[in-house]
Every structure is written in structure tokens, then in C-alpha cells.
Design a protein around this motif. Structure first.
Motif, PDB file in Angstrom:
ATOM      1  N   HIS A 285     -62.261 -26.369 -17.579  1.00  0.00           N
ATOM      2  CA  HIS A 285     -61.150 -26.896 -16.785  1.00  0.00           C
ATOM      3  C   HIS A 285     -59.858 -26.406 -17.420  1.00  0.00           C
ATOM      4  O   HIS A 285     -59.568 -26.720 -18.583  1.00  0.00           O
ATOM      5  CB  HIS A 285     -61.194 -28.430 -16.766  1.00  0.00           C
TER       6      HIS A 285
ATOM      7  N   ILE B   9     -66.997 -29.375 -12.579  1.00  0.00           N
ATOM      8  CA  ILE B   9     -65.568 -29.593 -12.403  1.00  0.00           C
ATOM      9  C   ILE B   9     -65.237 -29.407 -10.927  1.00  0.00           C
ATOM     10  O   ILE B   9     -65.699 -28.446 -10.301  1.00  0.00           O
ATOM     11  CB  ILE B   9     -64.731 -28.608 -13.242  1.00  0.00           C
TER      12      ILE B   9
ATOM     13  N   LEU C 120     -59.357 -36.087 -14.662  1.00  0.00           N
ATOM     14  CA  LEU C 120     -58.743 -35.053 -15.500  1.00  0.00           C
ATOM     15  C   LEU C 120     -57.227 -35.054 -15.327  1.00  0.00           C
ATOM     16  O   LEU C 120     -56.622 -34.071 -14.881  1.00  0.00           O
ATOM     17  CB  LEU C 120     -59.343 -33.684 -15.149  1.00  0.00           C
TER      18      LEU C 120
ATOM     19  N   PRO D  48     -56.385 -34.375 -22.597  1.00  0.00           N
ATOM     20  CA  PRO D  48     -57.767 -34.835 -22.684  1.00  0.00           C
ATOM     21  C   PRO D  48     -57.943 -36.195 -23.340  1.00  0.00           C
ATOM     22  O   PRO D  48     -58.819 -36.971 -22.926  1.00  0.00           O
ATOM     23  CB  PRO D  48     -58.449 -33.723 -23.488  1.00  0.00           C
TER      24      PRO D  48
ATOM     25  N   TRP E 177     -57.769 -38.843 -20.750  1.00  0.00           N
ATOM     26  CA  TRP E 177     -58.654 -38.847 -19.594  1.00  0.00           C
ATOM     27  C   TRP E 177     -59.442 -40.151 -19.559  1.00  0.00           C
ATOM     28  O   TRP E 177     -59.948 -40.630 -20.583  1.00  0.00           O
ATOM     29  CB  TRP E 177     -59.636 -37.676 -19.656  1.00  0.00           C
TER      30      TRP E 177
END
Length: 741
Positions: A110, A159, A196, A200, A203
Motif C-alpha cells: 500500500h 489491499i 488505511l 500506519p 491505522w
């Protein structure tokens, strides 16, 4: 609605038929293009200098960085991810490893992050795992930036195309040694959705309950694979439950679900009896899909058929299926996929009573406005490529040879590349886990190089001997070795590309089938065939066999006792016939030294059918690479006392060194009887076969077994694929130009 010629069109129409109809009329009129293998990367090359090159290391699931220049793959035995530099796809380079705290099960990219699903379970009863997130802006030094708990054992990760969500199938897989591997075995699996948004570490995750949906063990779903379309709808397979679930990722709820159903199979091999006999019928086999992919508004599943229920009924559905949004079947491959593998020589007979070719991986993508579906066979070691311009009627486009156990299928349309990772790895047995790279744009399908006719289903494999017809140009004959029972002779039309096996004759002795270990074939001037059957130094003797064109065995000739006493497990290989009547002589090559032969000297025998007498020459073998042996594989007459001999080592892949074609001249030399000194032949290198074996950028094959020169002086060489058992199944049929007769 977007133009319906692209696979990215994934809106879900209420009138699916009307939505799909334009696809047929808008299909591209461009000339067909094909995928061609440009590189094979053995995964062990990524091992460090301080690691044993023979240690097990695999590539299972592979993804690619956003710029398409770095492959990232899961190495389960090593508990790490590996990286491969493919800036030049024709020359992939090792880029190292990143160690993990457990077994990686899947990986996806991603933006500039690699998301790795890691299994850290203490036991089947205590499943656990994490999502390890790495910043890969510098692929040479991935930096871990987050660790997200998964609350169970993760399997597949995907994803969403718009980059909003990741979906992780939390399988919580069953213990196959507990209660016969039957489900339910709690705790139940579920789908974990990762939002997302932001960095990160920020998240967040949500869980989607999948219990209570399937008819089989509804309280214990085992989600296997997930694929997301551009409407943020995740399709999830529950393989053991034989079920498919559609999840709205934005709302985090199940939208639809349906049984994957059952399939009836006609014309499949259901017995492991050393014969490929696609005549069986299987009724009501559960599809039990493994991987799943969106194909426009349809869903394609690779139906591995993995699970056995309490009644002992298995899946083994051997096919792929296209479903619509409501679970209606739009296309069922049935036995057609397996038949395609049979025609290409890629059918694994040793899996007939289980799951046949075992479709496992599946992916879909558009290349230059051409829509394709890729279906991988775990046991057949190939990927079938389908044209899905009309997704309700996929058309076989080509078949791509892979390494052993293809698992991950990764289209990279932005670079016109397809990547397949094959996970089987055994340095001891000579094969390694590989990553195969294919480029789109070839003007013709490069593989297979030989196949059986489309007019009838002629199973074949393990080609071990080749000869040309005495009078007909481009007509060849081939034989399989003892991997298969019921010995036979195949007719080969070499005027076509690929060469076509268009007929076969089963050998019979007094009306009954015979099981020789055929390693050589030659045609006499009267049309009879002389065949070399290799002995094993024990119960099976070395034999010369004469049969007519109808396959009737006319005579068998064994060695005299004093000669037979010298034989070892390496016996007769190639055979050649010269002359006729009282002047006929049958020449046979022995693979390696026998008991009283000097080191590095193999025999070439000469048999006089009229007198039943034998004589021998010694042939000087090339020096063997360390840890290997070198022997003879074929003997082909060029006339006027000259012959071609295939000399090879028993190595494959990068270890292969000796794959050569030599010319010998027997004029003026008389063979000697057993117990006397045999004349030592001289040889001249005719052709080094290694460059041709490497030319298709695959794993170099071991068994170069057959050679023939037709009436026009054209040389053909074929390899033995070992019946697709502990071998890739790939067969090379090499056209090597003219040879001086």
C-alpha cells in the motif's frame, strides 16, 4: 458505467447479461500477443554468504513495490520476507531478507508500505498473529514502522484498489491431525478490516463475523483468500466450508454469501495406476475454492478441493469457476483445464486419486487492453492463461511452465510483467523454489513446444527416446519410459509448431500389454521398430525389442549370460538400426560403466539379429562435475557408420554442466566380444545443448533423452519430464537446424 472492456469495471449491475454483452462487440481487434518467460530466479540466491546454499528457502506469495521494481515474497521456513531487484526483469538480482517474529503467510503493498501477515500462533488452539508494516521507500533497507495485532492466525491479505482498506483473512486453520482434520475446530476465523488512514501506527481495525453462513460447519469458518474490487467489496473464500462471502468493507458487514456448490466431472483420471486414463466420472464434488479474483463483475475461483468430510468425501474438483454477484455459475471449467494439462504433458498421474492438477492460485488483469485470467496448478506446475474479453466464456490463450508448486500469481500490467512464485524446494533432490518472470508482447506462444492433438485426448509424458521416419519428412516417433505402464509408441508431427502428438500405438505381446522401460527407439528399413528397454540390474533385464508398426512385439533379445553378469542398474539407453537382412546391425548405448568397464568408459553394443552375436565398443565419457555422474542418453544413426550420441550429467538448474551432442565414427573399427579389449572410440563435439536449454530462461532440465534426424537432415532433441513427479513437468522439444549426414 465505465467502458466494459476493462477488468477494472467492477460495478455490480442488476441486469448482468445486458452489462456484459458489449464486451463481445468491443473486444480488441489487435493481433494476439503472448507472455514469454524472460527470467527464472532461484530463491536460494538470496541466502547470505554465511548461510548454507542447500538450506530450505521458498517464495510463496509475492507482491511488488509501487514502482514495479522490487519484488517482495514470503519465505515461510525462514520466517522472513525476501526482496528481489527486478529493475531489469531479464536479470533479477537478490536484494536480501527481512527477519520476522513468525511465519509470513501473505504480503501486499500500500503506497510505500509493505504489509506482511505473520503467524505467531502458539498452537492451533491458540492462534495469533500480527500485521507487520514496513516502509520500503528504500527497498535496500525496509524499515518497520508498525505492528498491528490480528487477534488470530492470518492467511491472505488484500489491499483495496482505492487504497482505503486492507482485508486480512484470519483463518485460524484446523489441525489436520486432530479428529481426522474435521471441522469444527474452534476458535472460529473471521475477516479483519484495516482502515488505511493516516500513518500506519494510527491505522485502526474492525472485525467482520463470518459464522452462521455456511452449511458446512457454520460455527467454524476458515477464511482462506480475499480479493477486493474497486467498489471496496471483499470476496472471501471459506475453503473448508465450501462457501463464498461478499463483505462491504466501508460498512464492515456481510452483503451476500453463497455456497460454492458442487461439480460433476466427466473424463478424469481417478486411479493412481501408472497410467493416465482420463475416463473416470466424479459426481457432486464440492468445489472448495482456494483463491478468488474479481473478473469485471464476476468472481473467479480456483477450486482446489482440499477438504475431506466425516463421510470421507473429498473435493478434488480440479477446475475453476466464474460466479456472479448472487452466486450463479456463469462458467464452469469442469475437466477442460485438466485436459489442457494432459495435452501439454503436465498431468501428475500420482495425484489422480486425490486432487488431480489441484488449481490453487488465480489472478486477473488487463495488459494493453487485453483482459486475462491466470489459473495456477499446484501439482501440474503451470499457469493457464485465459482470454476473458467475454468473461462468461473464457478462452484458453496459452500455458506457461513454472517451477514446482506454483503458489503466488502476480500480474504487473504497468510493466507488462507476470510473476509466478513456486514454493517447492529440495536441494537434495535437485530442484529449488523459483520466481518466474514473464513479459507480455511475444507474437507467438512459446510453450508448449510439443503437445498432443486437440482432436482427441492423448495423454503423454516422460518422453525418453526419439527417432525419425525412414521416408516421411517431419514424421517422428517417441516412446515413454517405465514411469507409465502399458508401453506405447507416439506418432509426432514435427512440421507443426508446436510439434503435435497425433497418434499412438500400444505395444502388445501375445495380445497383452507390456511394461518395458523404453529408453530408445529406431525404425528399420521395413518399417519395424527396434526398442531399447533398460534393465535395472535385478529382475528387469536389458532387452532389445522388435515390434511391427501395429505395436505387436515380434521378438525380444536379451544379453548373453556372460554379458548380463556385468550389468548394473544403468542399462540400455539409445538404439539405432543400420542395414537390412543379413547385414542388419542394431546398435545400443549403455548409460554408464558396467562392472568390468574402466572408469569413464561406457559401452556401445552391436547386435547381429541374424547370428544373435554381440560385440562392444568403449565410449569415453566426459569428466563428471563434482557430486554428479555423466552418462549416455541417446544413439542416432547418421548413415555411413556415423552416429550422434547424447552425453549428459544428472544435474539440473545452475548445477547442469554436461548436456552435449557428440559425433562418433565407427568406420574401420570392429567390435569385440565380452572378455576381450573393446576398441576405444573417438568423439567430436557436434553441439553443446546447454545454450539451447537455457534459451527459454527456465530451470535447466536434467534429462536430455531423445534425438532424431529426419529425412531432410533436421535435428530434433527432446527432454524427459519424469511424469511431473519431483519434476517441473516441462518438456523441451528443440529444433536444432540441419546436421551433416
Amino acid at each position: 458505467m465505465k467502458t466494459p472492456t476493462r477488468l477494472t469495471r467492477t460495478a455490480l449491475p442488476t441486469a448482468l447479461t445486458l452489462a456484459l454483452l458489449p464486451l463481445a462487440s468491443q473486444a480488441s481487434s489487435r493481433a494476439a500477443e503472448y507472455f514469454e518467460r524472460v527470467a527464472t530466479f532461484p530463491v536460494y540466491r538470496n541466502l547470505g554468504a554465511n548461510e548454507d546454499a542447500a538450506m530450505q528457502t521458498v517464495a510463496e506469495i509475492t507482491t511488488v513495490s509501487r514502482d514495479g521494481r522490487t519484488l517482495i515474497y514470503t519465505d515461510s521456513p525462514g520466517e522472513r520476507i525476501g526482496l528481489v531487484d527486478i529493475r531489469d526483469p531479464k536479470s533479477p538480482k537478490p536484494a536480501g531478507f527481512v527477519q520476522l517474529e513468525g511465519e509470513p503467510t501473505s504480503v501486499a503493498v500500500h503506497q510505500h508500505y509493505a504489509l506482511v501477515a505473520v503467524n505467531t500462533s502458539l498452537s492451533y488452539a491458540q492462534p495469533d498473529g500480527v500485521l507487520a508494516v514496513f516502509d520500503i521507500r528504500n527497498p535496500a533497507q525496509p524499515k518497520r514502522v508498525a505492528t498491528i495485532p490480528m487477534g488470530g492466525q492470518p492467511d491472505s491479505i488484500a489491499i483495496s484498489p482505492k487504497g482505503r482498506y486492507a482485508a486480512v483473512a484470519i483463518e485460524n486453520e484446523r489441525d489436520e491431525d486432530l479428529n481426522g482434520g474435521l471441522i469444527p475446530q474452534l476458535p472460529a476465523g473471521f475477516l479483519r478490516v484495516v482502515d488505511l488512514k493516516g500513518q500506519p501506527k494510527r491505522w485502526s481495525t474492525r472485525d467482520v463475523d463470518l459464522t452462521g453462513l455456511a452449511d458446512t460447519a457454520p460455527g467454524d469458518p476458515e477464511p482462506e483468500y480475499v480479493s477486493i474490487n474497486d467498489q471496496d467489496i471483499a470476496a472471501v473464500t471459506l475453503q473448508e466450508n465450501n462457501h463464498i462471502v461478499l463483505v462491504d468493507l466501508r460498512r464492515g458487514r456481510v452483503m451476500r454469501h453463497f455456497s460454492a456448490g458442487q461439480v460433476d466431472l466427466q473424463g478424469v483420471d481417478v486411479e493412481e495406476n501408472d497410467r493416465i486414463e482420463p475416463i473416470g466420472v466424479l459426481k457432486g464434488k464440492r468445489r472448495e475454492p482456494d483463491s478468488i479474483a474479481w473478473v469485471g463483475p464476476l468472481l473467479a475461483t480456483a477450486n482446489e478441493g482440499d477438504y475431506e468430510d466425516a463421510e470421507g468425501e473429498e473435493g478434488g474438483s480440479r477446475s475453476f469457476t466464474l460466479f456472479d454477484y448472487n452466486g450463479r455459475v456463469w462458467h464452469e471449467a469442469g475437466a477442460s483445464l485438466e485436459h489442457a494439462f494432459i495435452r501439454a504433458g503436465h498431468y501428475p498421474d500420482n495425484r489422480s486419486e486425490n486432487k488431480g492438477i489441484e488449481p490453487e492460485g488465480i489472478a486477473a488483469a488487463s495488459f494493453r487492453k487485453q483482459d486475462f485470467l491466470f489459473v495456477g496448478s499446484e501439482r501440474g506446475n503451470a499457469v493457464a492463461v485465459y482470454d476473458v474479453a467475454r468473461p462468461w466464456a473464457p478462452a484458453m490463450h496459452q500455458l506457461l511452465p513454472t517451477g514446482m508448486g506454483p503458489e503466488g500469481i502476480l500480474p504487473i500490467p504497468s510493466r507488462n510483467l507476470l510473476v509466478v512464485s513456486s514454493e517447492e524446494d529440495s536441494a537434495e533432490d535437485g530442484y529449488r523454489s523459483t520466481i518466474s518472470i514473464y513479459q507480455y508482447g511475444a507474437k507467438a506462444a512459446p510453450y508448449p513446444e510439443i503437445r498432443s492433438t486437440a482432436n482427441s485426448l492423448i495423454p503423454w509424458g516422460a518422453l525418453s527416446g526419439l527417432t525419425a521416419d525412414r521416408t516421411l519428412a517431419s514424421r517422428l516417433y517417441a516412446v515413454p519410459d517405465s514411469y507409465y505402464k502399458a508401453s506405447r509408441i507416439f506418432r509426432v508431427d514435427a512440421s507443426k509448431t508446436p510439434a503435435v502428438i497425433d497418434g499412438q500405438v500400444e505395444l502388445r505381446k501375445a495380445g497383452a500389454t507390456v511394461d518395458y522401460d523404453l529408453e530408445g527407439i529406431a525404425q528399420a528399413s521395413n518399417g519395424d521398430f527396434w526398442l531399447a528397454s533398460e534393465g535395472n540390474g535385478k529382475a528387469r533385464p536389458n532387452l532389445l525389442v522388435r515390434a511391427n508398426a501395429r505395436g505387436e512385439v515380434l521378438e525380444e533379445f536379451a544379453l548373453p549370460d556372460e554379458v548380463a553378469a556385468q550389468q548394473t542398474s544403468n542399462g540400455f539407453e539409445g538404439v539405432a538400426v543400420v542395414g537390412e537382412g543379413a547385414d542388419m546391425r542394431v546398435y545400443v548405448a549403455v548409460q554408464r560403466e558396467w562392472k568390468n568397464d574402466p572408469d569413464g568408459r561406457a559401452r556401445i553394443g552391436v547386435f547381429n539379429p541374424a547370428s544373435r552375436e554381440w560385440g562392444f565398443y568403449h565410449y569415453p565419457l566426459d569428466a563428471a562435475p563434482e557430486g554428479a555422474w555423466v552418462g549416455l542418453s541417446e544413439l542416432t544413426s547418421l548413415g555411413n557408420g556415423q552416429f550422434l550420441v547424447i552425453e549428459r550429467d544428472n544435474q539440473q538448474g545452475p548445477a547442469a554442466k554436461v548436456k552435449r551432442l557428440y559425433r562418433i565414427d565407427l568406420r574401420g573399427l570392429q567390435p569385440s566380444s565380452e572378455g576381450q579389449r573393446f576398441p576405444l572410440l573417438s568423439k567430436t563435439l557436434e553441439r553443446d545443448l546447454l545454450p539451447e536449454l537455457k534459451a527459454t530462461n527456465g530451470w535447466v532440465l536434467d534429462k536430455v533423452e531423445g534425438a532424431a534426424v529426419d529425412t531432410q537432415g533436421r535435428l530434433f532433441v527432446v527432454t524427459d519430464n519424469d511424469g511431473v513427479e519431483d519434476a517441473s513437468g516441462e518438456t523441451r522439444f528443440m529444433r536444432l537446424g540441419a546436421v551433416k549426414r
